[in-house]
Structure formats: C-alpha cells, structure tokens
Write a protein that holds these residues in place. Structure first.
Motif, PDB file in Angstrom:
ATOM      1  N   ARG A  79      -4.790   0.381   0.333  1.00 16.85           N
ATOM      2  CA  ARG A  79      -3.881  -0.605   0.341  1.00 16.85           C
ATOM      3  C   ARG A  79      -3.773  -1.345  -1.076  1.00 16.85           C
ATOM      4  N   ALA A  80      -5.033  -1.993  -1.400  1.00 16.54           N
ATOM      5  CA  ALA A  80      -5.353  -2.649  -2.545  1.00 16.54           C
ATOM      6  C   ALA A  80      -4.979  -1.829  -4.064  1.00 16.54           C
ATOM      7  N   GLU A  81      -5.208  -0.533  -3.797  1.00 14.32           N
ATOM      8  CA  GLU A  81      -4.914   0.461  -4.905  1.00 14.32           C
ATOM      9  C   GLU A  81      -3.355   0.706  -5.120  1.00 14.32           C
ATOM     10  N   LEU A  82      -2.727   0.683  -3.746  1.00  6.28           N
ATOM     11  CA  LEU A  82      -1.438   1.153  -3.813  1.00  6.28           C
ATOM     12  C   LEU A  82      -0.544  -0.286  -4.145  1.00  6.28           C
ATOM     13  N   MET A  83      -1.021  -1.446  -3.920  1.00  7.68           N
ATOM     14  CA  MET A  83      -0.374  -2.530  -4.080  1.00  7.68           C
ATOM     15  C   MET A  83      -0.299  -2.906  -5.670  1.00  7.68           C
ATOM     16  N   ALA A  84      -1.861  -2.822  -6.185  1.00  3.51           N
ATOM     17  CA  ALA A  84      -1.977  -2.855  -7.631  1.00  3.51           C
ATOM     18  C   ALA A  84      -1.162  -2.037  -8.665  1.00  3.51           C
ATOM     19  N   THR A  85      -1.208  -0.631  -8.147  1.00  3.55           N
ATOM     20  CA  THR A  85      -0.981   0.226  -9.089  1.00  3.55           C
ATOM     21  C   THR A  85       0.439   0.737  -9.123  1.00  3.55           C
ATOM     22  N   VAL A  86       1.072   0.772  -7.829  1.00  2.00           N
ATOM     23  CA  VAL A  86       2.257   1.206  -7.529  1.00  2.00           C
ATOM     24  C   VAL A  86       3.301   0.010  -6.827  1.00  2.00           C
ATOM     25  N   ILE A  87       3.056  -0.535  -6.024  1.00  2.00           N
ATOM     26  CA  ILE A  87       4.151  -1.610  -5.407  1.00  2.00           C
ATOM     27  C   ILE A  87       4.408  -2.702  -6.199  1.00  2.00           C
ATOM     28  N   GLN A  88       3.396  -3.312  -6.752  1.00  2.06           N
ATOM     29  CA  GLN A  88       3.767  -4.568  -7.340  1.00  2.06           C
ATOM     30  C   GLN A  88       4.532  -4.404  -8.883  1.00  2.06           C
ATOM     31  N   PRO A  89       4.126  -3.064  -9.572  1.00  2.00           N
ATOM     32  CA  PRO A  89       4.928  -2.915 -10.576  1.00  2.00           C
ATOM     33  C   PRO A  89       6.271  -2.409 -10.184  1.00  2.00           C
ATOM     34  N   ALA A  90       6.496  -1.582  -9.272  1.00  2.00           N
ATOM     35  CA  ALA A  90       8.046  -1.313  -8.850  1.00  2.00           C
ATOM     36  C   ALA A  90       8.587  -2.468  -8.459  1.00  2.00           C
ATOM     37  N   LEU A  91       8.200  -3.351  -7.595  1.00  2.00           N
ATOM     38  CA  LEU A  91       8.846  -4.766  -7.315  1.00  2.00           C
ATOM     39  C   LEU A  91       9.192  -5.507  -8.649  1.00  2.00           C
ATOM     40  N   ASN A  92       8.062  -5.588  -9.796  1.00  2.00           N
ATOM     41  CA  ASN A  92       8.521  -6.089 -10.968  1.00  2.00           C
ATOM     42  C   ASN A  92       9.966  -5.685 -11.658  1.00  2.00           C
ATOM     43  N   ARG A  93       9.752  -4.409 -11.663  1.00  2.00           N
ATOM     44  CA  ARG A  93      10.969  -3.715 -12.167  1.00  2.00           C
ATOM     45  C   ARG A  93      12.396  -3.894 -11.404  1.00  2.00           C
ATOM     46  N   GLN A 126      -4.026 -10.624   3.157  1.00  3.91           N
ATOM     47  CA  GLN A 126      -3.406 -11.411   2.005  1.00  3.91           C
ATOM     48  C   GLN A 126      -4.162 -11.394   0.904  1.00  3.91           C
ATOM     49  N   LEU A 127      -5.445 -11.184   0.743  1.00  7.79           N
ATOM     50  CA  LEU A 127      -6.225 -10.902  -0.508  1.00  7.79           C
ATOM     51  C   LEU A 127      -5.550  -9.674  -1.107  1.00  7.79           C
ATOM     52  N   VAL A 128      -5.380  -8.600  -0.509  1.00  6.31           N
ATOM     53  CA  VAL A 128      -5.204  -7.240  -1.191  1.00  6.31           C
ATOM     54  C   VAL A 128      -3.563  -7.517  -1.266  1.00  6.31           C
ATOM     55  N   ILE A 129      -2.825  -8.088  -0.687  1.00  4.94           N
ATOM     56  CA  ILE A 129      -1.404  -7.917  -1.311  1.00  4.94           C
ATOM     57  C   ILE A 129      -1.065  -9.182  -2.029  1.00  4.94           C
TER      58      ILE A 129
END
Ligand code: TMP
Length: 211
Positions: A79-93, A126-129
């Motif tokens: 989840r940490a890898e997914l959040m940092a590299t995929v989900i957060q950047p997509a939400l930012n876009r 919560q730390l991870v996301i």
C-alpha cells in the motif's frame, strides 16, 4: 470524510469479502467516468505496482504468515508503494482513483479476521496513506458467489469470513457518511446505477466548489 484538498481528485474504494462483484463494478465505473471526460485510474490492492504485485503473489499464492502482524505489514508495504508512486500523483493531477480494496480491507481482515488491534492497524494505515482517506467507500455486502479456484487466503474458514463481515459492519458504523452499502445479490445493472448516482453527486458538488 477524507482529507481532500479542493483541487484533489476523487478517491473511491470498493470493499467486501471475496466474490461479491467488486472488480466487475470497478471496471464498469472506470469506463463510465472516463466517458464523462475524466482521467480515471483503477488499481487493486495488494498490487498496482511491480513491488506490490510481487508481494500479492507472495501472500496470496506462495507463503502464509503465521503472524497476523507480519501479514498486515506486507499489505501495508504494498500500500505504501502504491500510495506514494501511483495514487497520490494521480490525485494531484485531479484524476479519479478507483481502488479495488484499500485501508478498510486491513481493518476487516487483519484486525477483525486475524485479531490485530484496530488501533495498531489504523495507525499504520494512516502513516502509509498520510491520512488521505477515501472520499467514498462502497461496501458490496452479502453472500458471496461461488469461487472455483481459491487462493490460500480464500481457503480460510467460514468463521474468519464472518469476522471480516462483522469488521465491515463496524467500520461502516464508525463513519456511515463515508460509506455506501449495497446488497451484492441485486442485479449488477441496478448496483451500477446506484453507485453512479452517488458518484454523480460528488462530481456535481465538486464543480460547484462546495465539497
Ligand atoms: P482480492 O482483491 O482478489 O479479493 O484478493 C485480495 C486478498 O487479500 C483478499 O483475500 C483480501 C486480502 N487482503 C487482506 O487480507 N488485507 C488487505 O489489506 C488487503 C488489501 C487484502
């Protein structure tokens, strides 16, 4: 509600026990939301990155952790890898992110199913996301459909899945406004329409800028 910034995309997770139709609905939602002209990212957990897919294969097919905490930390690492590299950047876009499982799966399966403390699981989640909870979580609730080929987690006993289901009920009760609970045994077209009408409401709110 989640920690949504005004310019963030929408984060939607689908939850429920195995074989309730989450994945089918997710791909239908993706196609429909894309047809509205939105960028949509659909990802599954564990998985969605090379690192996460390798951990998925490990935990679903290769080896079982005796320790519930060890098992949870593998899901958390993916989840940490997914959040940092995929989900957060997509939400930012500004993309809409559709998740086939997310933080609530760890609470339902590792806390309720395997007996870890909900506080510990929540804290690490919560730390991870970075506290970015889903804006909407869909729970496809009810008796699962039969599965022919089961992975090693799906072979756990009925009492385990009963605890998982109770976990989802508890999570829903903690924050009903984040959740949409839908009976998985309804006609898939009716389920889809119910989900889309809730999602349309979100988009409308966001265009008016009052979310
Ligand atoms: P599925 O997404 O194909 O249903 O399979 C994922 C399996 O992993 C399923 O048995 C639920 C389990 N799981 C957990 O136990 N904890 C988690 O945090 C996640 C994301 C999945």
């Amino acid at each position: 509600m989640g920690n949504k910034r005004l310019d963030d995309g929408l984060l939607i997770s689908l939850e429920g026990v195995e074989a309730v139709g989450k994945t089918t609905q997710l791909w239908r939602l993706k196609r429909r939301i894309e047809a509205l002209g939105q960028e949509v990212l659909a990802v599954r957990e564990p998985g969605g990155t090379a690192f996460g897919e390798t951990l998925r294969d490990l935990i679903l097919h290769r080896v079982q952790a005796e320790s519930g905490l060890a098992e949870f930390l593998v899901f958390a690492a993916a989840r940490a890898e997914l959040m940092a590299t995929v989900i957060q950047p997509a939400l930012n876009r500004g993309a809409t992110v559709l998740m086939d499982r997310f933080v609530d799966s760890s609470l339902a399966y590792q806390a309720f199913g395997r007996g870890l403390s909900t506080a510990v699981v929540d804290q690490i989640n919560q730390l991870v996301i970075e506290n970015r909870m889903p804006d909407l979580t869909i729970w496809l609730k009810g008796e699962p459909f039969a599965i022919e080929e089961k992975d090693q987690l799906e072979r756990r006993d009925a009492a385990y899945f009963k605890r998982v289901e109770e976990g989802y009920q508890w999570l829903y009760q903690q924050n009903p406004t984040r959740w949409l609970v839908v009976d998985c045994r309804q006609d898939p077209d009716i389920i889809f329409d119910t989900l889309m009408s809730r999602i349309y409401r979100f988009f409308k709110k966001n265009t008016r800028g009052d979310d």
